[in-house]
Scaffold this active site. Structure first.
Site, PDB file in Angstrom:
ATOM      1  N   GLU A  66       4.965   5.531  -8.148  1.00 26.25           N
ATOM      2  CA  GLU A  66       4.134   6.411  -7.200  1.00 26.25           C
ATOM      3  C   GLU A  66       3.254   6.306  -9.284  1.00 26.25           C
ATOM      4  O   GLU A  66       3.112   6.700 -10.090  1.00 26.25           O
ATOM      5  CB  GLU A  66       4.109   7.906  -7.315  1.00 26.25           C
ATOM      6  CG  GLU A  66       2.761   8.723  -6.895  1.00 26.25           C
ATOM      7  CD  GLU A  66       3.856   9.862  -5.636  1.00 26.25           C
ATOM      8  OE1 GLU A  66       3.279  11.594  -6.520  1.00 26.25           O
ATOM      9  OE2 GLU A  66       4.386   9.311  -4.562  1.00 26.25           O
ATOM     10  N   HIS A 120      -3.417  10.989  -6.597  1.00 20.85           N
ATOM     11  CA  HIS A 120      -1.885  10.160  -6.506  1.00 20.85           C
ATOM     12  C   HIS A 120      -1.702   8.942  -5.769  1.00 20.85           C
ATOM     13  O   HIS A 120      -2.950   9.431  -4.273  1.00 20.85           O
ATOM     14  CB  HIS A 120      -1.019  11.421  -7.070  1.00 20.85           C
ATOM     15  CG  HIS A 120      -0.405  11.796  -5.332  1.00 20.85           C
ATOM     16  ND1 HIS A 120      -1.204  12.814  -4.916  1.00 20.85           N
ATOM     17  CD2 HIS A 120       0.416  11.625  -4.608  1.00 20.85           C
ATOM     18  CE1 HIS A 120      -0.596  13.593  -4.269  1.00 20.85           C
ATOM     19  NE2 HIS A 120       0.335  12.879  -3.369  1.00 20.85           N
ATOM     20  N   HIS A 161       1.232   7.095  -2.907  1.00 19.57           N
ATOM     21  CA  HIS A 161       2.075   7.714  -1.620  1.00 19.57           C
ATOM     22  C   HIS A 161       2.454   5.885  -1.956  1.00 19.57           C
ATOM     23  O   HIS A 161       2.394   5.593  -0.265  1.00 19.57           O
ATOM     24  CB  HIS A 161       2.094   8.296  -0.552  1.00 19.57           C
ATOM     25  CG  HIS A 161       1.892   9.453  -0.723  1.00 19.57           C
ATOM     26  ND1 HIS A 161       1.333  10.300   0.554  1.00 19.57           N
ATOM     27  CD2 HIS A 161       2.492  10.419  -1.620  1.00 19.57           C
ATOM     28  CE1 HIS A 161       1.815  12.184  -0.495  1.00 19.57           C
ATOM     29  NE2 HIS A 161       2.270  11.885  -1.507  1.00 19.57           N
ATOM     30  N   ASP A 212       3.215  18.527  -1.936  1.00 20.97           N
ATOM     31  CA  ASP A 212       1.501  18.359  -2.067  1.00 20.97           C
ATOM     32  C   ASP A 212       1.029  19.666  -2.298  1.00 20.97           C
ATOM     33  O   ASP A 212      -0.029  19.815  -2.981  1.00 20.97           O
ATOM     34  CB  ASP A 212       1.074  16.918  -1.306  1.00 20.97           C
ATOM     35  CG  ASP A 212       1.793  15.729  -2.063  1.00 20.97           C
ATOM     36  OD1 ASP A 212       1.948  15.709  -3.527  1.00 20.97           O
ATOM     37  OD2 ASP A 212       1.448  14.739  -1.443  1.00 20.97           O
TER      38      ASP A 212
END
Length: 166
Positions: free
Chosen positions: A25, A88, A90, A101
């Site tokens: 990630e 970000h 996944h 989140d």
């Protein structure tokens, strides 16, 4: 539905970082402004930073490095471009918000130094062959802060015209 506008070069940069870090990630910061109609406009992205820690299902950004880059963009834009939220990935997952989140976006909204009451979170799910990006914006808490409401944002790219001094 609210639109999250993202400058084409900024989108290419976060997509390249997502591919570089895969299968770990990664993420960073969204920088821009809020246009009429409360539509966030991302002009630039900041990556994770040189001291970021990447793992399969989470990452820890280099916060100090990111803050320095954000301060520089703010100064160079004469205060026009500000912190809008985070982005970000996944890896091999969905671009939907996890419970972590949601807790993170609520913490950002409540963190007064961020000066961002409705932060945006852009999440990329998938792999280098195909990333699917989905924007989310914090709206409110419900039921004593147990449930967190976020608006899903339609994401559109645009190309900035003229000189970019940011």
């Amino acid at each position: 539905m609210t639109i999250l506008w993202i400058e084409e070069q900024a989108f290419c940069e976060l997509n390249a970082e997502a591919c570089r870090a895969f299968p770990q990630e990664t993420g960073g910061v969204l920088v821009g402004y809020v246009a009429d109609g409360q539509q966030p406009v991302v002009i630039s992205v900041i990556g994770p930073g040189p001291c970021a820690v990447h793992q399969r299902d989470r990452f820890q950004p280099d916060h100090q490095w990111q803050c320095e880059r954000l301060d520089d963009l703010y100064d160079r834009s004469s205060g026009r471009f500000v912190y809008l939220g985070d982005w970000h990935t996944h890896p091999e997952g969905s671009p939907q918000m996890s419970w972590l989140d949601k807790r993170t976006i609520r913490a950002i909204a409540r963190h007064s130094p961020a000066q961002c009451a409705q932060p945006v979170m852009l999440i990329g799910g998938g792999s280098p062959e195909h990333w699917l990006w989905c924007g989310h914006r914090y709206e409110s808490d419900r039921m004593l802060g147990i449930l967190i409401d976020c608006e899903m944002l339609l994401t559109n790219q645009f190309r900035a015209i003229g000189s970019q001094d940011w």
